[in-house]
Design a protein around this motif. Sequence first.
Motif, PDB file in Angstrom:
ATOM      1  N   ALA A   1      93.600 -13.742  55.840  1.00  0.00           N
ATOM      2  CA  ALA A   1      93.087 -14.975  56.300  1.00  0.00           C
ATOM      3  C   ALA A   1      92.402 -14.731  57.741  1.00  0.00           C
ATOM      4  CB  ALA A   1      93.952 -16.168  56.466  1.00  0.00           C
ATOM      5  N   ARG A   2      93.051 -13.687  58.522  1.00  0.00           N
ATOM      6  CA  ARG A   2      92.453 -13.286  59.596  1.00  0.00           C
ATOM      7  C   ARG A   2      91.079 -12.461  59.692  1.00  0.00           C
ATOM      8  NH1 ARG A   2      96.482  -9.904  61.600  1.00  0.00           N
ATOM      9  NH2 ARG A   2      95.210  -8.085  61.871  1.00  0.00           N
ATOM     10  N   TRP A   3      91.331 -11.550  58.640  1.00  0.00           N
ATOM     11  CA  TRP A   3      90.217 -10.812  58.308  1.00  0.00           C
ATOM     12  C   TRP A   3      88.837 -11.430  57.759  1.00  0.00           C
ATOM     13  CZ3 TRP A   3      89.176  -6.297  60.455  1.00  0.00           C
ATOM     14  CH2 TRP A   3      90.252  -5.233  60.513  1.00  0.00           C
ATOM     15  N   ARG A   4      89.240 -12.487  57.095  1.00  0.00           N
ATOM     16  CA  ARG A   4      88.074 -13.388  56.825  1.00  0.00           C
ATOM     17  C   ARG A   4      87.430 -14.132  57.920  1.00  0.00           C
ATOM     18  NH1 ARG A   4      90.800 -13.122  51.525  1.00  0.00           N
ATOM     19  NH2 ARG A   4      89.346 -12.310  50.341  1.00  0.00           N
ATOM     20  N   VAL A   5      88.447 -14.692  58.914  1.00  0.00           N
ATOM     21  CA  VAL A   5      87.696 -15.204  60.104  1.00  0.00           C
ATOM     22  C   VAL A   5      86.801 -14.155  60.661  1.00  0.00           C
ATOM     23  CG1 VAL A   5      88.336 -16.064  62.325  1.00  0.00           C
ATOM     24  CG2 VAL A   5      89.710 -16.897  60.501  1.00  0.00           C
TER      25      VAL A   5
ATOM     26  N   ALA B   1      80.991  -7.013  56.055  1.00  0.00           N
ATOM     27  CA  ALA B   1      81.273  -6.504  55.033  1.00  0.00           C
ATOM     28  C   ALA B   1      82.542  -5.514  55.086  1.00  0.00           C
ATOM     29  CB  ALA B   1      80.227  -5.373  54.259  1.00  0.00           C
ATOM     30  N   VAL B   2      82.752  -4.829  56.086  1.00  0.00           N
ATOM     31  CA  VAL B   2      83.924  -4.025  56.419  1.00  0.00           C
ATOM     32  C   VAL B   2      85.227  -5.046  56.609  1.00  0.00           C
ATOM     33  CG1 VAL B   2      85.122  -2.533  57.992  1.00  0.00           C
ATOM     34  CG2 VAL B   2      82.809  -2.109  57.540  1.00  0.00           C
ATOM     35  N   SER B   3      85.134  -6.084  57.178  1.00  0.00           N
ATOM     36  CA  SER B   3      85.983  -6.722  57.406  1.00  0.00           C
ATOM     37  C   SER B   3      86.398  -7.694  56.179  1.00  0.00           C
ATOM     38  CB  SER B   3      85.779  -8.083  58.607  1.00  0.00           C
ATOM     39  OG  SER B   3      85.658  -7.556  59.730  1.00  0.00           O
ATOM     40  N   GLU B   4      85.518  -7.812  55.115  1.00  0.00           N
ATOM     41  CA  GLU B   4      85.860  -8.530  53.803  1.00  0.00           C
ATOM     42  C   GLU B   4      86.578  -7.419  52.949  1.00  0.00           C
ATOM     43  OE1 GLU B   4      86.465 -11.392  51.405  1.00  0.00           O
ATOM     44  OE2 GLU B   4      85.117 -11.703  53.240  1.00  0.00           O
ATOM     45  N   THR B   5      86.463  -6.148  53.092  1.00  0.00           N
ATOM     46  CA  THR B   5      86.850  -5.306  52.592  1.00  0.00           C
ATOM     47  C   THR B   5      88.526  -5.114  52.909  1.00  0.00           C
ATOM     48  OG1 THR B   5      85.017  -4.079  52.209  1.00  0.00           O
ATOM     49  CG2 THR B   5      86.992  -2.916  51.902  1.00  0.00           C
TER      50      THR B   5
ATOM     51  N   ALA C   1      90.603 -23.041  59.894  1.00  0.00           N
ATOM     52  CA  ALA C   1      91.561 -24.029  59.347  1.00  0.00           C
ATOM     53  C   ALA C   1      92.207 -23.266  58.226  1.00  0.00           C
ATOM     54  CB  ALA C   1      90.627 -25.209  58.799  1.00  0.00           C
ATOM     55  N   ALA C   2      91.562 -22.398  57.476  1.00  0.00           N
ATOM     56  CA  ALA C   2      92.440 -21.626  56.332  1.00  0.00           C
ATOM     57  C   ALA C   2      93.702 -20.895  56.834  1.00  0.00           C
ATOM     58  CB  ALA C   2      91.689 -20.843  55.379  1.00  0.00           C
ATOM     59  N   TYR C   3      93.136 -20.075  57.928  1.00  0.00           N
ATOM     60  CA  TYR C   3      94.223 -19.260  58.565  1.00  0.00           C
ATOM     61  C   TYR C   3      95.333 -20.021  59.185  1.00  0.00           C
ATOM     62  CZ  TYR C   3      95.942 -16.223  62.336  1.00  0.00           C
ATOM     63  OH  TYR C   3      96.861 -15.460  63.080  1.00  0.00           O
ATOM     64  N   ASP C   4      94.982 -21.142  59.850  1.00  0.00           N
ATOM     65  CA  ASP C   4      96.017 -22.078  60.543  1.00  0.00           C
ATOM     66  C   ASP C   4      96.833 -22.600  59.525  1.00  0.00           C
ATOM     67  OD1 ASP C   4      94.667 -21.461  62.787  1.00  0.00           O
ATOM     68  OD2 ASP C   4      93.792 -23.532  63.092  1.00  0.00           O
TER      69      ASP C   4
ATOM     70  N   ALA D   1      89.479  -3.709  66.782  1.00  0.00           N
ATOM     71  CA  ALA D   1      89.713  -3.945  68.216  1.00  0.00           C
ATOM     72  C   ALA D   1      89.099  -5.239  68.761  1.00  0.00           C
ATOM     73  CB  ALA D   1      88.886  -2.752  69.011  1.00  0.00           C
ATOM     74  N   GLN D   2      88.170  -5.934  68.161  1.00  0.00           N
ATOM     75  CA  GLN D   2      87.522  -6.979  68.300  1.00  0.00           C
ATOM     76  C   GLN D   2      88.324  -8.377  67.972  1.00  0.00           C
ATOM     77  OE1 GLN D   2      83.302  -7.275  68.183  1.00  0.00           O
ATOM     78  NE2 GLN D   2      83.567  -5.610  66.972  1.00  0.00           N
ATOM     79  N   VAL D   3      89.137  -8.227  66.823  1.00  0.00           N
ATOM     80  CA  VAL D   3      89.662  -9.511  66.286  1.00  0.00           C
ATOM     81  C   VAL D   3      91.260  -8.864  66.085  1.00  0.00           C
ATOM     82  CG1 VAL D   3      90.092 -11.084  64.729  1.00  0.00           C
ATOM     83  CG2 VAL D   3      87.761 -10.742  65.315  1.00  0.00           C
TER      84      VAL D   3
END
Length: 507
Positions: A306-310, A166-170, A384-387, A493-495
């Motif tokens: 796109a990166r946060w959604r991954v 949820a934090v990443s989606e925000t 794939a969307a990020y790429d 820190a992880q992604v």
Amino acid sequence: MKQQTSKSSIGARTLKLGVSAIAMAALSACANYAGIHSDARMAQPQQYETTQSLPQEQGHWPSADWVDQFGDAQLKALIAEALQGSPTVEQAKARVAQAQAYSETAKAGTLPRVDASYTLTRQQFSSTALIPPPYAGSWQTENKGLLTASYDLDLWGKNREALRAAVSETAASEADEEVVKLTLDTSIARTYNELARLYALRDIAQDEVTRRAQIDSITAARIATGLDTQVERKTAQANLATSRSRVSALDGSILTTRYQLAALMGKGPDRGLAITRPTLGVGDEVRLPDNLPADLVSRRPDIVAARWRVDAITHEVKEAKAEFYPDINLSAALGLDAFGFGKFLTAASRTASVGPAIHLPIFDGGELRAQLKGRYAEFDYAVAAYDQTLIGALSGVATQLAQIHSSDAQLVDAQTAQQAARDADQLAITQYKGGLTNQLTVLNADVTALNADEAIANLKMDRRDQQIALASDLGGGYVDTSADTGHRADVAAQVTPQTHSVIAAAR
């Protein structure tokens, strides 16, 4: 006595072994996610060949006020007004607020819960069931007040992963908001540049009206001396009317473009009537910044989103995996329970309970496996969307740069052609006035000069449009700062653009 104790110990150990064996058998029979995984990996900008198309030119990234380079105060004011009142921006803000609410909901799932309740029930108890006399068969009023508490131990991190997702989606939604703002800025700037184009073309068309009127006047004089006929006069008048029609058409296009700007700003069409003629300058020198492919991933809000959604899907995969393991929930209750009102608030009415609740999925018809497969499919799609977003960003920058260089080269030749066409047009008019050439030669020279003037105007406007698009493709001054927020530090820190540790762990 010793023999009896020994027998008791042996019995206890036998019981423990039996329970362990049953537990292992149950676990082995449980639903599992064996064989479900993904090999998708986010692309790195360095893996794409860009050294020739995107050379290092020691330029600068666009600043947040990149439109200032064109020196038009009205454009800056229009963009500021649009950001305050555009419905598209309000929609993006609402999506951010919604994502933040989901994040708060997910956070609540990681914390203990305490509730209070009171019930008043009037009930006739069965005389042949569990309730003994004197209550059996009678009507009774039951008062019950409870204070309950529960806490999910979350041994496998399911709730924590839901929170991280949820934090990443925000963060992704916040980047989406920046995409909307940048798109709005760019659309207004490009539409405003189109308005400048129309004004420039109108000036040329108005000059053409003046020239065609001059040709008509010369033709009238030549008729008087017998050099031309009414055919040439009517031709001159038709060309003059056509030129005036062109001016009227451009006036209509200018008005509709003003309306378009008003709509982009989230205003009514009357707001567009107050927009005056643009005064756009050439803009800054176009030079690409160094280390562009690598730094672009933190400068483009669409890539950041796109990166946060991954990352969000990565945590949802972990959450789906945790569903295969036992849930252990601790609960406790304390309160009062009594028939009637007289004894409700007495010590004898006290009631309390405490204990764990364990849920272990054993056979669910493949529901959990299907759910995990769906999460991995979403993960593959997000990667794939990020790429694709990264490829599109690199291609967009290279395309705009190539078009700018092409426009610069075309302008050199077009300016030479314009000067020659203007000289030829002036000479043809002089000769026509002196009776040394015919009207057709003059009209041909005039059309050539008109086309040359319009070509120069269009090239200059195209070049500025491409420069606006390039500033947008370079992120428009955006810099990803979402990882700087304290509550996202563990997620960020992880992604990052340089690592895929979380993604690897999700497999």
